[in-house]
Motif scaffolding. Structure first.
Motif, PDB file in Angstrom:
ATOM      1  N   PRO A 280       0.754  -1.193  -0.034  1.00 62.38           N
ATOM      2  CA  PRO A 280       0.027  -0.021  -0.113  1.00 62.38           C
ATOM      3  C   PRO A 280       0.906   1.228  -0.036  1.00 62.38           C
ATOM      4  N   THR A 281       0.550   2.527  -0.785  1.00 59.66           N
ATOM      5  CA  THR A 281       1.240   3.386  -0.982  1.00 59.66           C
ATOM      6  C   THR A 281       0.217   4.499  -1.028  1.00 59.66           C
ATOM      7  N   TYR A 282       0.773   5.558  -0.460  1.00 59.52           N
ATOM      8  CA  TYR A 282      -0.213   6.842  -0.138  1.00 59.52           C
ATOM      9  C   TYR A 282       0.142   7.765  -1.548  1.00 59.52           C
ATOM     10  N   HIS A 283      -1.050   8.249  -1.956  1.00 58.25           N
ATOM     11  CA  HIS A 283      -0.695   9.343  -3.092  1.00 58.25           C
ATOM     12  C   HIS A 283      -1.453  10.597  -2.686  1.00 58.25           C
ATOM     13  N   HIS A 284      -0.777  11.668  -2.296  1.00 59.89           N
ATOM     14  CA  HIS A 284      -1.415  12.584  -1.924  1.00 59.89           C
ATOM     15  C   HIS A 284      -2.094  13.550  -3.057  1.00 59.89           C
ATOM     16  N   ASP A 285      -1.903  13.448  -4.262  1.00 58.30           N
ATOM     17  CA  ASP A 285      -2.396  14.076  -5.317  1.00 58.30           C
ATOM     18  C   ASP A 285      -3.939  13.769  -5.290  1.00 58.30           C
TER      19      ASP A 285
END
Length: 488
Positions: free
Chosen positions: A421-426
């Protein structure tokens, strides 16, 4: 924050196929789920600002000018249980020992070539093979590897495989520490609930390992004098150089700071010349000495190679090490392990096809859209074809390149790299991205593996390229302790 995605046919580091967290991820999973989107966004932004303020950067030479960037950082860690880590350690120690035996052999009697285990062409025609190093110089402890960076991946079954060996100037060790420091600042609550193997004393081990490579002729009182030789502030890994020199307490020098007199190396200081015994170099072989290698090198030290050849200074990693981490030689490392150590490989390679072989080349041409094809002399994700993602035009262009220089390419199956799991702030969401793990191995009188390493993540959704120069980022990597534990 919610992680609503399907793992599909990929191995997911955090989640089971049914969507529940793996046991060793339960604490992190629960903590993340208690965070609101705004809280996670703020933590992510805080991490990026702190990387910028601390000057944790690298340079991308994608155009003539090049650009300096902070390392993209993802706040969701990779966690490795203690039993899995023990197997990684065992495999890394085994692999580096075998590679070091290979280097000593190919710069000596070349028994592995004479016994037809490794083809002679992969040694003698290897662009990184340095015949001048075969002249019988005395290498301390017969060790040519001081620091190795071994890249691992996990397949769809969660099994680790070695993707690549880095035995020349492996970079990224500083990012391991900065990732940990930033995580402690933005997620202190996680460290109160996990028992994570500490990184605290690892750079002391690195320093001790380095001093163990003192020249055979070193007879001075006290400790040998070591320096870190950098090309300068415009090098892409300069932050790495500064960090390691500071943390190990050695001088960071450029070529203008060193001089060779009577085949010995000295550092220029305000008190006069100081003898140097060990050079941890971050300069490629070709640029080390303009008298021996490239005469146009402006970052080398004239006379350095002759001082090295005579045993008056140690150069780490050894000159000519690239012959062993060449992508063509990579396919034969399992054979090296059996040949030198009489052991089966603990962690296998990714199956590799050699395109100089007509039969293997034809096999690849029939399946180019299913394979990954790499230039054996390239790194950083450059000159690589990922068949399933390539257009017909790209496939044809690579076919022509292979036909022109078949010995320059290898092919591998498209391994279903594990995801995390990877967070993408865009777009303020979490989705799975592919990862790999660079493990750092210190090799001297004994062999020691840094607990954890640099987890690299392909931040672009669906991408298989994790290199920072190609848009990848990093994650903190935790090795859990079985009992006791030191929060780091």
């Amino acid at each position: 924050m919610h992680m609503l995605y399907e793992t599909g046919s990929f191995y997911d580091e955090m989640l089971e196929p049914c969507g529940t967290p793996k046991t060793h991820y339960e604490t992190v999973y629960r903590t993340l789920h208690r965070l609101s989107s705004d809280e996670l966004r703020r933590k992510h932004e805080t991490a990026q600002r702190r990387f910028l303020r601390q000057g944790v950067t690298f340079t991308v030479y994608s155009d003539d000018a090049g650009s300096e960037r902070t390392m993209p950082f993802d706040p969701i860690p990779i966690i490795v249980p203690s039993d899995k880590w023990r197997r990684i350690e065992q495999g890394m120690v085994q692999r580096v020992r075998a590679l070091d035996c290979f280097l000593e052999d190919v710069y000596g009697h070349q028994l592995i070539v004479k016994d037809d285990i490794v083809p002679a062409r992969l040694v003698h025609n290897n662009p990184y093979y340095n015949p001048a190093c075969a002249s019988g110089q005395d290498v301390p402890r017969n060790n040519r590897i001081f620091l190795a960076g071994i890249d691992l991946i996990r397949d769809e079954f969660g099994e680790y495989r070695v993707l690549e060996d880095n035995l020349r100037n492996p970079s990224g060790l500083s990012y391991v520490y900065q990732n940990r420091n930033i995580m402690r600042q933005v997620f202190p609550e996680l460290f109160r609930r996990q028992k994570i193997t500490s990184l605290e004393h690892q750079l002391g081990v690195l320093h001790e390992t380095m001093l163990g490579h003192a020249p055979v002729r070193f007879r001075g009182p006290g400790c040998p004098t070591a320096v870190l030789l950098t090309p300068g502030a415009y090098n892409s890994a300069y932050y790495d150089h500064v960090f390691l020199a500071q943390q190990m307490g050695i001088e960071l020098v450029e070529s203008s700071d060193l001089v060779v007199r009577d085949h010995c190396v000295y550092e220029k200081t305000i008190r006069g010349l100081r003898r140097v015994d060990i050079i941890y170099r971050r300069i490629d072989d070709d640029y080390l000495d303009p008298l021996t290698f490239r005469p146009d090198s402006m970052i080398g030290v004239p006379g350095l190679f002759e001082a090295y050849r005579r045993g008056n200074v140690s150069i780490l990693n050894g000159i000519g090490n690239g012959v062993a981490d060449h992508k063509g030689v990579y396919a034969y490392v399992p054979d090296m392990i059996k040949y030198y150590l009489n052991e089966e490989p603990v962690i296998p390679n990714v199956p590799t096809l050699q395109l100089h072989d007509p039969e293997q080349r034809e096999f690849v041409f029939e399946r180019m859209d299913q394979l990954v094809i790499k230039n054996v002399g390239a790194s950083g994700g450059y000159d690589m074809l990922i068949g399933p993602h390539a257009s017909e035009e790209e496939l044809e262009r690579f076919r022509a390149k292979i036909m022109a220089s078949p010995e320059q390419y290898i092919a591998q199956p498209t391994v279903k790299l594990s995801r995390a799991p990877t967070y993408h702030h865009d777009d303020d969401r979490v989705y799975p991205c592919h990862i790999d793990l660079r493990v750092f191995v210190m090799h001297g009188q004994s062999t020691h593996v840094l607990p954890g390493g640099l987890s690299r993540v392909a931040l672009k959704e669906g991408s298989l390229v994790v290199n920072s120069s190609q848009g990848g980022g990093g994650k903190d990597t935790w090795v859990l302790q079985e009992r006791g534990g030191l929060v780091c």
